[in-house]
Design a protein around this motif. Structure first.
Motif, PDB file in Angstrom:
ATOM      1  N   THR A 201      83.244  64.385  14.061  1.00  0.00           N
ATOM      2  CA  THR A 201      83.689  63.102  13.493  1.00  0.00           C
ATOM      3  C   THR A 201      82.909  61.922  14.080  1.00  0.00           C
ATOM      4  O   THR A 201      82.614  61.899  15.268  1.00  0.00           O
ATOM      5  CB  THR A 201      85.186  62.857  13.807  1.00  0.00           C
ATOM      6  N   GLY A 202      82.602  61.010  13.181  1.00  0.00           N
ATOM      7  CA  GLY A 202      82.036  59.731  13.608  1.00  0.00           C
ATOM      8  C   GLY A 202      80.609  59.745  14.123  1.00  0.00           C
ATOM      9  O   GLY A 202      80.149  58.753  14.696  1.00  0.00           O
ATOM     10  N   VAL A 203      79.880  60.831  13.912  1.00  0.00           N
ATOM     11  CA  VAL A 203      78.517  60.883  14.463  1.00  0.00           C
ATOM     12  C   VAL A 203      77.510  60.136  13.580  1.00  0.00           C
ATOM     13  O   VAL A 203      76.391  59.856  14.009  1.00  0.00           O
ATOM     14  CB  VAL A 203      78.030  62.343  14.659  1.00  0.00           C
ATOM     15  N   GLY A 204      77.920  59.847  12.339  1.00  0.00           N
ATOM     16  CA  GLY A 204      77.028  59.106  11.436  1.00  0.00           C
ATOM     17  C   GLY A 204      76.546  59.922  10.248  1.00  0.00           C
ATOM     18  O   GLY A 204      75.471  59.632   9.695  1.00  0.00           O
ATOM     19  N   GLU A 269      70.280  67.088 -13.407  1.00  0.00           N
ATOM     20  CA  GLU A 269      69.020  66.349 -13.623  1.00  0.00           C
ATOM     21  C   GLU A 269      68.486  65.743 -12.312  1.00  0.00           C
ATOM     22  O   GLU A 269      67.355  65.256 -12.256  1.00  0.00           O
ATOM     23  CB  GLU A 269      69.194  65.272 -14.714  1.00  0.00           C
ATOM     24  N   CYS A 270      69.325  65.794 -11.244  1.00  0.00           N
ATOM     25  CA  CYS A 270      68.898  65.209  -9.959  1.00  0.00           C
ATOM     26  C   CYS A 270      67.953  66.158  -9.215  1.00  0.00           C
ATOM     27  O   CYS A 270      68.196  67.351  -9.160  1.00  0.00           O
ATOM     28  CB  CYS A 270      70.107  64.916  -9.070  1.00  0.00           C
ATOM     29  N   GLU A 271      66.911  65.573  -8.611  1.00  0.00           N
ATOM     30  CA  GLU A 271      65.994  66.400  -7.814  1.00  0.00           C
ATOM     31  C   GLU A 271      66.616  66.740  -6.467  1.00  0.00           C
ATOM     32  O   GLU A 271      66.346  67.787  -5.896  1.00  0.00           O
ATOM     33  CB  GLU A 271      64.689  65.641  -7.573  1.00  0.00           C
ATOM     34  N   ILE A 272      67.440  65.821  -5.977  1.00  0.00           N
ATOM     35  CA  ILE A 272      68.090  66.042  -4.673  1.00  0.00           C
ATOM     36  C   ILE A 272      69.565  65.685  -4.795  1.00  0.00           C
ATOM     37  O   ILE A 272      69.914  64.619  -5.319  1.00  0.00           O
ATOM     38  CB  ILE A 272      67.491  65.134  -3.573  1.00  0.00           C
ATOM     39  N   ILE A 273      70.413  66.585  -4.317  1.00  0.00           N
ATOM     40  CA  ILE A 273      71.844  66.253  -4.257  1.00  0.00           C
ATOM     41  C   ILE A 273      72.231  66.267  -2.777  1.00  0.00           C
ATOM     42  O   ILE A 273      72.123  67.290  -2.095  1.00  0.00           O
ATOM     43  CB  ILE A 273      72.709  67.281  -5.015  1.00  0.00           C
ATOM     44  N   LEU A 274      72.634  65.108  -2.291  1.00  0.00           N
ATOM     45  CA  LEU A 274      73.028  65.001  -0.870  1.00  0.00           C
ATOM     46  C   LEU A 274      74.542  65.176  -0.774  1.00  0.00           C
ATOM     47  O   LEU A 274      75.293  64.478  -1.474  1.00  0.00           O
ATOM     48  CB  LEU A 274      72.615  63.638  -0.317  1.00  0.00           C
ATOM     49  N   ILE A 275      74.975  66.104   0.066  1.00  0.00           N
ATOM     50  CA  ILE A 275      76.411  66.417   0.138  1.00  0.00           C
ATOM     51  C   ILE A 275      76.983  66.048   1.500  1.00  0.00           C
ATOM     52  O   ILE A 275      76.537  66.560   2.538  1.00  0.00           O
ATOM     53  CB  ILE A 275      76.644  67.916  -0.176  1.00  0.00           C
ATOM     54  N   ASP A 276      77.946  65.137   1.468  1.00  0.00           N
ATOM     55  CA  ASP A 276      78.592  64.668   2.705  1.00  0.00           C
ATOM     56  C   ASP A 276      79.846  65.503   2.965  1.00  0.00           C
ATOM     57  O   ASP A 276      80.543  65.886   2.023  1.00  0.00           O
ATOM     58  CB  ASP A 276      78.991  63.189   2.514  1.00  0.00           C
ATOM     59  N   THR A 277      80.107  65.783   4.215  1.00  0.00           N
ATOM     60  CA  THR A 277      81.273  66.617   4.539  1.00  0.00           C
ATOM     61  C   THR A 277      82.210  65.892   5.506  1.00  0.00           C
ATOM     62  O   THR A 277      81.837  64.884   6.107  1.00  0.00           O
ATOM     63  CB  THR A 277      80.830  67.943   5.193  1.00  0.00           C
ATOM     64  N   THR A 278      83.392  66.446   5.658  1.00  0.00           N
ATOM     65  CA  THR A 278      84.385  65.854   6.556  1.00  0.00           C
ATOM     66  C   THR A 278      84.008  66.149   8.009  1.00  0.00           C
ATOM     67  O   THR A 278      83.630  67.271   8.323  1.00  0.00           O
ATOM     68  CB  THR A 278      85.767  66.511   6.298  1.00  0.00           C
ATOM     69  N   GLY A 279      84.139  65.146   8.860  1.00  0.00           N
ATOM     70  CA  GLY A 279      83.880  65.355  10.286  1.00  0.00           C
ATOM     71  C   GLY A 279      84.973  66.229  10.879  1.00  0.00           C
ATOM     72  O   GLY A 279      86.155  65.993  10.634  1.00  0.00           O
ATOM     73  N   ARG A 280      84.567  67.248  11.588  1.00  0.00           N
ATOM     74  CA  ARG A 280      85.543  68.170  12.180  1.00  0.00           C
ATOM     75  C   ARG A 280      85.276  68.355  13.659  1.00  0.00           C
ATOM     76  O   ARG A 280      84.121  68.410  14.083  1.00  0.00           O
ATOM     77  CB  ARG A 280      85.452  69.547  11.505  1.00  0.00           C
ATOM     78  N   SER A 281      86.342  68.505  14.426  1.00  0.00           N
ATOM     79  CA  SER A 281      86.162  68.781  15.851  1.00  0.00           C
ATOM     80  C   SER A 281      85.705  70.230  15.998  1.00  0.00           C
ATOM     81  O   SER A 281      86.239  71.121  15.341  1.00  0.00           O
ATOM     82  CB  SER A 281      87.493  68.586  16.580  1.00  0.00           C
ATOM     83  N   GLN A 287      89.428  74.554  10.878  1.00  0.00           N
ATOM     84  CA  GLN A 287      88.847  73.506  10.036  1.00  0.00           C
ATOM     85  C   GLN A 287      87.376  73.787   9.739  1.00  0.00           C
ATOM     86  O   GLN A 287      86.906  73.567   8.625  1.00  0.00           O
ATOM     87  CB  GLN A 287      88.976  72.152  10.744  1.00  0.00           C
ATOM     88  N   ILE A 288      86.673  74.307  10.739  1.00  0.00           N
ATOM     89  CA  ILE A 288      85.247  74.588  10.513  1.00  0.00           C
ATOM     90  C   ILE A 288      85.108  75.776   9.558  1.00  0.00           C
ATOM     91  O   ILE A 288      84.209  75.799   8.718  1.00  0.00           O
ATOM     92  CB  ILE A 288      84.503  74.800  11.842  1.00  0.00           C
ATOM     93  N   ALA A 289      86.034  76.716   9.669  1.00  0.00           N
ATOM     94  CA  ALA A 289      85.993  77.864   8.760  1.00  0.00           C
ATOM     95  C   ALA A 289      86.235  77.388   7.321  1.00  0.00           C
ATOM     96  O   ALA A 289      85.591  77.856   6.374  1.00  0.00           O
ATOM     97  CB  ALA A 289      87.038  78.888   9.172  1.00  0.00           C
ATOM     98  N   GLU A 290      87.146  76.431   7.176  1.00  0.00           N
ATOM     99  CA  GLU A 290      87.437  75.873   5.842  1.00  0.00           C
ATOM    100  C   GLU A 290      86.199  75.155   5.289  1.00  0.00           C
ATOM    101  O   GLU A 290      85.831  75.316   4.130  1.00  0.00           O
ATOM    102  CB  GLU A 290      88.612  74.887   5.984  1.00  0.00           C
ATOM    103  N   LEU A 291      85.536  74.428   6.185  1.00  0.00           N
ATOM    104  CA  LEU A 291      84.309  73.719   5.800  1.00  0.00           C
ATOM    105  C   LEU A 291      83.250  74.722   5.348  1.00  0.00           C
ATOM    106  O   LEU A 291      82.514  74.493   4.383  1.00  0.00           O
ATOM    107  CB  LEU A 291      83.812  72.939   7.019  1.00  0.00           C
ATOM    108  N   ARG A 292      83.202  75.835   6.054  1.00  0.00           N
ATOM    109  CA  ARG A 292      82.202  76.862   5.737  1.00  0.00           C
ATOM    110  C   ARG A 292      82.362  77.378   4.286  1.00  0.00           C
ATOM    111  O   ARG A 292      81.373  77.542   3.582  1.00  0.00           O
ATOM    112  CB  ARG A 292      82.368  78.020   6.714  1.00  0.00           C
TER     113      ARG A 292
END
Ligand SMILES: Nc1nc2c(ncn2[C@@H]2O[C@H](COP(=O)(O)OP(=O)(O)OP(=O)(O)O)[C@@H](O)[C@H]2O)c(=O)[nH]1
Ligand SMILES: [Mg+2]
Length: 388
Positions: A201-204, A269-281, A287-292
């Protein structure tokens, strides 16, 4: 808090007195017209009663000064006690030594033992003292450079071994730089297709996505789309949507795993799709398994682990290992502008054994993101260069 009441003829007079007596921070709490107390008051003009208050700063300052004096006195007292104790110790040592020598000369067995013990202790103490001296003096300049840069102790040991193993006509400093360079792995990432950013979380993460989107869409004129799966944190969606709106690029929020494919399809049609995820401890394995499971749905090998350069050395290992199940293949180090030592880059790369793609050096979108060469990172670590 000081509260004071003034009986004055005019507000001007009141203000002057209040400022003079209570200072410019004082505030007026109340004011009203009254007659002077007593019989005389009935026949005289009304006056103004003003009540003003101010923080008791003077007293606070005094308290600070007093407590500083107290602290100094305590230190002096402590030092004096140590001096007295040392003197007493010296005296009693002299006595023991004199008695023991005396008894030894007389051939007393018991005293002979004491004498022997004392001699052993003396040798031990002088050995310890000389050991300490050698420790300090053997700490070489290059070790100190690494320490000053906050390189982790274990890593310093490894580096020193590698430096010793170099059989070339180089100075120690040059050897150090050679070893450091061999330990720093950087990559020039191909930003295409689906790119995921994950991390604590919060790393940017979101800011870095916005910076990358800015560079790609505005500078390189590529077709970029943004997706967020961060519906967990309040305001997270709006944060990325605002950037998408400013840059005029498509944006989707993914709430469930099933939405993921559809969202990506809609951006085909996008050349790049940037995907942001939830910050997890990194401590929360669930939570990390869910993110996976979300990240697996993206079907990409372009996964970046985002870590802040300000993370404590001890926590790095947990983060890097905790996120390993996402199979990230590059590292982004953020907030380099918030630190003056750059050993953390080496610590991160050394633990992860995964190459560095980008570093971020501030909050400005899209400017504060860079790719650094291994040489530049070496120079940062040895203190020859700065990021900004
Ligand atoms: N000084 C500095 N601040 C940064 C940098 N990158 C991001 N920030 C700031 O760090 C804060 C958190 O940034 P976010 O991008 O929201 O971080 P995040 O990882 O997405 O956070 P979560 O989604 O809550 O996990 C914001 O105030 C950013 O402006 C950087 O390189 N340097
Ligand atoms: Mg975020």
């Amino acid at each position: 808090m000081i509260i004071k009441r003034y009986i004055v003829k005019s507000m001007n007079e009141a203000m002057t007195r209040i400022r003079y007596e209570l200072g410019s921070d004082a505030v007026i709490i109340s004011q009203r017209k009254i007659r002077k107390p007593g019989l005389k008051g009935i026949f005289t003009k009304k006056v103004i009663e003003v009540t003003a208050a101010t923080e008791n700063k003077v007293d606070e300052q005094k308290k600070d000064v007093v407590s500083s004096f107290d602290a100094i006195n305590k230190v002096v007292e402590h030092e004096n006690k140590i001096k007295v104790n040392n003197r007493k110790l010296e005296e009693s040592n002299k006595v023991v030594h004199r008695d023991a020598t005396h008894a030894y000369e007389k051939g007393d067995n018991y005293s002979e033992n004491i004498m022997n013990e004392m001699m052993k202790m003396k040798t031990m103490i002088s050995n310890l003292a000389s050991e300490n001296k050698t420790c300090d003096s053997t700490k070489s300049d290059i070790e100190k450079i690494l320490e000053d840069s906050d390189v982790d102790i274990e890593t310093i040991k490894n580096i020193m071994i590698k430096v010793k193993d170099i059989n070339l006509e180089l100075t120690e400093y040059e050897k150090l730089k050679t070893v450091l360079k061999s330990m720093i792995n950087v990559t020039s990432p191909k930003l295409e297709g689906r790119v995921v950013l994950a991390g604590p979380t919060g790393v940017g993460k979101t800011t870095t996505i916005a910076k990358l989107a800015g560079k790609l869409a505005l500078v390189e004129k590529k077709k970029v789309g943004l997706i967020t799966i961060d519906t967990y944190r309040i305001g997270a969606v709006e944060q990325l949507k605002t950037y998408a709106d400013i840059m005029n690029i498509p944006f989707h929020v993914v709430y469930t795993m099933n939405d993921m494919e559809a969202a990506m399809e809609s951006m085909s049609e996008c050349e790049i799709i940037l995907i942001d995820t939830t910050g997890r401890s990194s401590k929360n394995k669930m939570q990390i398994a869910e993110l996976r499971t979300f990240v697996e749905k993206v079907h990409t090998e372009n996964i970046h682990l985002v870590i802040s350069a300000t993370t404590k050395n001890k926590d790095l290992k947990y983060i890097i290992e905790g996120y390993q199940i996402l199979h990230y293949n590059s590292i982004i180090v953020t907030k380099l502008d918030e630190t003056s030592t750059y050993g953390s880059i080496l610590n991160i790369l050394n633990i992860a054994q995964i190459p560095l793609s980008f570093v971020s050096t501030g909050q400005n979108v899209p400017d504060d993101i860079k790719e650094l060469s291994a040489d530049k990172i070496v120079n940062l670590i040895v203190g020859e260069d700065t990021v900004c």
